[in-house]
Design a protein around this motif. Structure first.
Motif, PDB file in Angstrom:
ATOM      1  N   VAL A   5      -9.483  12.218  -8.775  1.00  0.00           N
ATOM      2  CA  VAL A   5     -10.217  12.019  -7.413  1.00  0.00           C
ATOM      3  C   VAL A   5     -10.765  13.256  -7.068  1.00  0.00           C
ATOM      4  CG1 VAL A   5     -10.002  11.678  -4.985  1.00  0.00           C
ATOM      5  CG2 VAL A   5      -8.707  10.325  -6.753  1.00  0.00           C
ATOM      6  N   LEU A  14      -6.733   5.103  -5.057  1.00  0.00           N
ATOM      7  CA  LEU A  14      -7.438   5.210  -3.699  1.00  0.00           C
ATOM      8  C   LEU A  14      -7.112   4.074  -2.758  1.00  0.00           C
ATOM      9  CD1 LEU A  14     -10.522   7.487  -3.967  1.00  0.00           C
ATOM     10  CD2 LEU A  14      -8.170   7.835  -3.071  1.00  0.00           C
ATOM     11  N   VAL A  15      -7.580   2.896  -3.632  1.00  0.00           N
ATOM     12  CA  VAL A  15      -7.526   1.499  -2.998  1.00  0.00           C
ATOM     13  C   VAL A  15      -6.257   1.054  -2.541  1.00  0.00           C
ATOM     14  CG1 VAL A  15      -8.010  -1.052  -3.055  1.00  0.00           C
ATOM     15  CG2 VAL A  15      -9.694   0.728  -3.851  1.00  0.00           C
ATOM     16  N   THR A  57      -9.640   4.621  -8.836  1.00  0.00           N
ATOM     17  CA  THR A  57      -9.814   3.318  -7.943  1.00  0.00           C
ATOM     18  C   THR A  57      -8.415   2.906  -7.547  1.00  0.00           C
ATOM     19  OG1 THR A  57     -12.004   2.878  -9.195  1.00  0.00           O
ATOM     20  CG2 THR A  57     -10.657   1.139  -7.565  1.00  0.00           C
ATOM     21  N   GLY A  64      -3.188   3.666   0.019  1.00  0.00           N
ATOM     22  CA  GLY A  64      -2.908   3.642   1.406  1.00  0.00           C
ATOM     23  C   GLY A  64      -3.212   4.841   2.318  1.00  0.00           C
ATOM     24  N   GLY A  65      -3.965   5.805   1.509  1.00  0.00           N
ATOM     25  CA  GLY A  65      -4.460   7.201   2.367  1.00  0.00           C
ATOM     26  C   GLY A  65      -4.276   8.226   1.589  1.00  0.00           C
ATOM     27  N   PRO A  66      -4.822   9.526   1.916  1.00  0.00           N
ATOM     28  CA  PRO A  66      -5.160  10.570   1.294  1.00  0.00           C
ATOM     29  C   PRO A  66      -3.812  11.270   0.390  1.00  0.00           C
ATOM     30  CG  PRO A  66      -5.218  11.105   3.389  1.00  0.00           C
ATOM     31  CD  PRO A  66      -5.210   9.527   3.505  1.00  0.00           C
ATOM     32  N   ALA A  67      -2.630  10.703   1.240  1.00  0.00           N
ATOM     33  CA  ALA A  67      -1.421  11.445   0.496  1.00  0.00           C
ATOM     34  C   ALA A  67      -1.349  10.945  -0.672  1.00  0.00           C
ATOM     35  CB  ALA A  67      -0.204  10.782   1.445  1.00  0.00           C
ATOM     36  N   ARG A  70     -14.094  12.168   1.458  1.00  0.00           N
ATOM     37  CA  ARG A  70     -14.407  12.845   0.392  1.00  0.00           C
ATOM     38  C   ARG A  70     -15.410  12.378  -0.735  1.00  0.00           C
ATOM     39  NH1 ARG A  70      -8.313  13.455  -1.432  1.00  0.00           N
ATOM     40  NH2 ARG A  70      -8.319  11.381  -0.796  1.00  0.00           N
ATOM     41  N   THR A 104      -3.275  11.036  -3.975  1.00  0.00           N
ATOM     42  CA  THR A 104      -4.512  11.318  -4.468  1.00  0.00           C
ATOM     43  C   THR A 104      -4.436  12.020  -5.948  1.00  0.00           C
ATOM     44  OG1 THR A 104      -5.517  12.105  -2.404  1.00  0.00           O
ATOM     45  CG2 THR A 104      -6.415  13.144  -4.255  1.00  0.00           C
ATOM     46  N   LEU A 154      -4.846   0.442   6.811  1.00  0.00           N
ATOM     47  CA  LEU A 154      -4.179  -0.224   5.633  1.00  0.00           C
ATOM     48  C   LEU A 154      -4.340   0.580   4.710  1.00  0.00           C
ATOM     49  CD1 LEU A 154      -2.653  -2.920   4.616  1.00  0.00           C
ATOM     50  CD2 LEU A 154      -5.112  -3.560   4.051  1.00  0.00           C
ATOM     51  N   THR A 155      -5.612   1.029   4.349  1.00  0.00           N
ATOM     52  CA  THR A 155      -5.941   1.839   3.187  1.00  0.00           C
ATOM     53  C   THR A 155      -7.275   2.588   3.397  1.00  0.00           C
ATOM     54  OG1 THR A 155      -5.709   1.974   0.612  1.00  0.00           O
ATOM     55  CG2 THR A 155      -6.915   0.194   1.638  1.00  0.00           C
ATOM     56  N   VAL A 156      -7.448   3.633   2.377  1.00  0.00           N
ATOM     57  CA  VAL A 156      -8.687   4.236   2.681  1.00  0.00           C
ATOM     58  C   VAL A 156      -9.188   4.275   1.217  1.00  0.00           C
ATOM     59  CG1 VAL A 156      -9.844   6.616   2.886  1.00  0.00           C
ATOM     60  CG2 VAL A 156      -7.608   6.155   3.848  1.00  0.00           C
ATOM     61  N   TYR A 214       0.827  -1.251   0.087  1.00  0.00           N
ATOM     62  CA  TYR A 214      -0.082   0.137   0.074  1.00  0.00           C
ATOM     63  C   TYR A 214       0.817   1.225   0.019  1.00  0.00           C
ATOM     64  CZ  TYR A 214      -3.495  -3.570   0.919  1.00  0.00           C
ATOM     65  OH  TYR A 214      -4.461  -4.622   0.819  1.00  0.00           O
TER      66      TYR A 214
END
Lengths: 544, 335
Positions: A227, A214-215, A211, A218-221, B164, A223, B196-198, A136
């Protein structure tokens, strides 16, 4: 002069119609969206947030492109060289699969292999690793992008290598060239002509990735701009901001594509007798081992996650699933949409490529003609960058005054899918048509051949194979696509991917797994049909 | 349920159904896709309501509650809807701001949702509490509070949704905000190691969870009921949190532009009766908002029943949503 005046007129008129239709379709949607809402944008579009996601978008897209194309080169070389290898055609067909599957399905397949609880980590842990490796983050995004795009690059590269005239390989063998020389004088020149185009296509696909980012991010870092566009049309409902971001995306990617375009070289005009293309090189043990290794790695990389999709699908109650009324109607809708959008994309691509050939042909063409050729090329690429959300919203607004939008839904979905397939189809067709034109134009012109007769006797035998391949590409894309269908999806207009996501959103994971398997099978059938021409070429070659 | 379909939520704002050409009166209801799916409540609700009136229900389904609101904003006064079913409390303020909704003027005495909800425009039809659902095979001892979730072993991962793009994601954001207040960013920074993830929506997150990739997922207290009733397994359970659980209340309301207001009002009334409420638990997998005439399946008795229900004032959510999301972004992205 290689084209008759009539041919030239048709070339220009056809491409102008295709270009105008594409431009109108996009611009009308943008205009409707802008006109609909007073500018409500609060907050700066070009904020630090935008800047950060812009940076990340470009970084991940550049790395993904580099990895996908870079790793595809040795695999494509090995595949093109291994004409003796019986499973070769099936490897190429396997490479058609990722494109036709919904992104989420493939992502879950990748996670089954590379995820925290995946097969690879199981292996590592049993070998004594203390902690599972985590994909991730950027690495997961790159992994998934390579999974989708390496096969795409590979297939386009193998086609390019196979267009090399048989004389080249004969000559190379006759001169006793070693593999380094063959690479330098035959293979690399063939690849370098198409590399910028392939890289540009992959770059666009990765820029608009949603997708996966995002999946697996691992996080909004992690993006992307896509998105942010989606976000601004969702909770925020801020069309002006969405359009501004979409334009930013188009402008920046356009810049990258323009840079790549300057590196593109025209297809070399090599005359050939069109004899059998037999590879004489790569028959040493070392070379064969090397090729086998690359092919095996690529196949394993592709097969393992797909195998996870298949084995999950086999757990589903497939009998009940495929006999349900909902499935039958969704399958029929999906196939009809795929066929229609595939044919439309094919027709538009032929018109565009013919237009470009006509312009390229015109002696002493003015700046206007050159610019027209460039615009044709750019349009067929940039359509990928217009988010389907923007197109759908715009056309919804445009068509509402004329009553029930659902009546137009199938037409719109076909149009959007065809547009999205355009860049792929053009990339499959253009090199083949260019080579074919260069080889036959003078002769057919001097013999006074034209019209349907030429189409049937001269063009069909050669261009049938790339056209079938292009059509299967476009249809697979349309089959796996959810975006455009979701714009107008309703209980009366359901496709297979929509049914799949619908099951998934109601806890029905097993049904979704089963549907993924069915989609994969349909794509494989398409790939078999799309490459059937290559099969007969091969047997001819083997016989000769 | 405002389940988020992945990356198509907004798109299907434009999903269309065919208005009927029937002679009898038609009630056009805009709702979300999992309500009208063949296994959702829609088909049964339609059948039951049509028994009570000489009318036809036409469902127009979009991906989820947020898409419903966008669809209304796009259509404005020209909307074809008589009634909208599937918004939630977080969307209520914005929905009212469109000026398209009309007070129902009905007695809502039958409605009983935790924490209470009384509104002159919207009527609740079901509710669910957000909860961390865990895999008992991978995690024998789940966290017992939000605090334990935030401060627990980072090796035990959870997958959440993006505020979001998804309503459950926004739900968790508000849950953390309700419990931690101004300390929410610090809590997110801490929780980040466990995430783990978003994912963009509920489906992706739940898919990762049921595929065994991650032992915890943000979902609803009612999720285990599905697995117990439909799959006959107790493997997936919700963790009860001592601070309480944030609630999602799903709402319906009628439109000022409707030509069939009497019918719309009759439907809202019908919605509060057992005929409608009986259908909800095992098709929408949410808790009924009014009494049912049949007892709920046994599995529902074994679900977590939050002692404390958390719900923020919709006005406050509407006013601060963007700022709180920015706060979340900063806490979650900082190196």
């Amino acid at each position: 002069m290689m084209m008759t005046r009539r041919q030239r007129r048709w070339g220009l008129a056809g491409s102008a119609i295709a270009l105008a239709a594409t431009a109108l379709f996009i611009l009308l949607a943008l205009a409707a969206l802008l006109a609909s809402q007073p500018a409500t944008t609060d907050g700066w579009i070009f904020s630090a947030y935008t800047f950060r996601i812009l940076q990340f978008t470009l970084l991940q897209a550049a790395l993904s492109t580099l990895l996908s194309t870079g790793l595809a080169v040795p695999v494509a070389l090995a595949l093109a060289r291994s004409s003796h290898f019986h499973g070769r055609l099936w490897v190429l067909r396997l490479m058609a699969l990722p494109m036709g599957l919904p992104v989420l399905v493939v992502t879950l397949g990748l996670i089954a292999i590379w995820g925290r609880q995946g097969w690879a980590n199981g292996l590592l842990l049993s070998l004594g690793a203390s902690e599972p490796i985590s994909i991730y983050g950027l690495s997961g995004i790159l992994l998934a992008h390579v999974f989708f795009n390496l096969p795409l690059a590979c297939r386009l590269m193998v086609s390019a290598l196979e267009r090399q005239p048989g004389e080249s390989w004969m000559l190379a063998a006759g001169l006793g060239m070693n593999s380094v020389s063959v690479f330098r004088f035959v293979e690399w020149p063939a690849l370098v002509r198409i590399l910028p185009g392939i890289a540009g296509l992959i770059f666009m696909l990765c820029v608009t990735s949603f997708t996966i980012v995002l999946v697996l991010g691992g996080g909004p870092a992690a993006t992307t701009l896509e998105v942010a566009i989606y976000q601004s049309l969702r909770f925020d409902f801020d069309p002006p901001r969405a359009i501004a971001l979409a334009l930013l995306q188009i402008a920046l990617t356009g810049l990258v594509l323009a840079l790549l375009a300057t590196m593109r070289r025209p297809e070399e005009r090599i005359s050939t007798l069109g004899g059998a293309r037999i590879r004489f090189d790569g028959r040493t043990l070392a070379k064969r081992t090397w090729d086998t290794l690359w092919i095996a790695m690529a196949v394993a990389f592709l097969l393992l996650p797909l195998d996870a999709v298949v084995s999950a699908g086999l757990q589903a109650d497939l009998g009940r699933l495929v006999t349900s009324a909902a499935f039958a109607s969704a399958a029929a809708t999906s196939l009809a949409i795929a066929l229609a959008s595939g044919l439309l994309a094919l027709a538009m691509s032929i018109a565009i490529v013919r237009g470009r050939l006509t312009v390229a042909e015109t002696q002493g063409a003015g700046a206007g003609a050159v610019a027209y050729g460039r615009i044709l090329g750019a349009t067929s690429s940039l359509v990928l960058l217009v988010p389907p959300i923007v197109l759908g919203t715009g056309w919804f607004l445009l068509l509402r005054p004329w009553g029930d939008v659902s009546r137009f839904a199938p037409v719109l979905v076909v149009a959007i899918n065809a547009l999205m397939a355009l860049p792929f189809v053009v990339r499959v067709l253009e090199p083949a048509m260019e080579t074919h034109h260069a080889r036959t134009a003078r002769l057919t012109a001097s013999l006074g051949m034209s019209g349907l007769w030429k189409l049937w006797h001269i063009d069909r035998p050669i261009l049938m194979t790339p056209a079938a391949l292009a059509l299967s590409f476009a249809m697979a894309l349309s089959l796996g696509d959810l975006g455009a269908v979701a714009l107008f999806g309703s209980s009366d207009f359901v496709t297979l991917p929509w049914l799949l996501y619908s099951s998934l959103s109601s806890y029905r994971t097993a049904d979704a797994d089963g549907l993924a398997l069915v989609l994969g099978a349909v794509c494989l059938i398409l790939a078999v049909v799309g490459t059937s021409g290559q099969d007969s070429n091969r047997s001819r070659r083997a016989a000769g | 349920m405002t389940r988020t379909l992945p990356f198509l939520c907004f798109l299907s704002t434009f999903a269309i159904a065919y208005p009927a050409m029937a002679q009898e009166k038609t009630l056009t209801i805009y709702t979300y896709e999992s309500f009208t799916a063949e296994w959702g409540p829609g088909p049964q609700v339609k059948e039951e309501f049509e028994k009570t009136c000489a009318c036809t229900i036409e469902f127009v389904s979009v991906a989820d509650g947020v898409a419903l609101l966008s669809r209304l904003k796009l259509e404005g006064q020209g909307t074809g809807a008589d009634l909208v079913l599937g918004l939630d409390t977080n969307l209520a303020t914005e929905a009212k701001a469109t000026g398209l909704f009309e007070p129902h003027g009905l007695d809502t005495g039958a409605i009983a949702v935790p924490g209470g909800y009384d509104d002159e425009v919207f009527i609740p039809y079901d509710y669910g509490h957000f909860a961390v659902v865990y895999d008992t095979q991978a995690m024998p001892t789940p966290p017992k509070s939000l605090k334990e979730l935030v401060e627990g072993d980072p090796a035990q991962k959870i997958v959440i949704q993006d505020p979001r793009t998804s309503t459950p994601g926004l739900g968790l954001l508000l849950w953390v905000k309700s419990v931690y207040g101004d300390d929410a960013p610090a809590a997110w920074t801490k929780l980040r190691d466990r995430i783990l993830t978003v994912t963009p929506g509920w489906s992706e997150a739940y898919g990762l969870f049921t595929k065994g990739e991650v032992p915890m997922v943000l979902s609803y207290t009612t999720s285990p009921a599905y697995h117990m009733v439909a799959e006959d397994t107790e493997r997936y359970q919700a963790a009860a949190f001592s601070e309480g659980h944030y609630i999602q209340i799903e709402l319906a309301g009628m439109l000022t532009t409707s030509n069939s207001k009497e019918l719309a009002r009759a439907f809202l009334d019908f919605m509060m009766t057992p005929a409608f409420q009986n259908i909800i638990p095992t098709t929408n997998w949410m808790m009924p908002a009014a009494p049912t005439s049949e007892p709920l399946p046994d599995a529902f008795n074994r679900l977590v029943k939050p002692q404390n229900t958390l719900l923020m004032d919709p006005e406050e959510v509407a006013a601060h949503r963007r700022a709180w999301i920015d706060e979340w972004l900063t806490a979650m992205s900082a190196r």
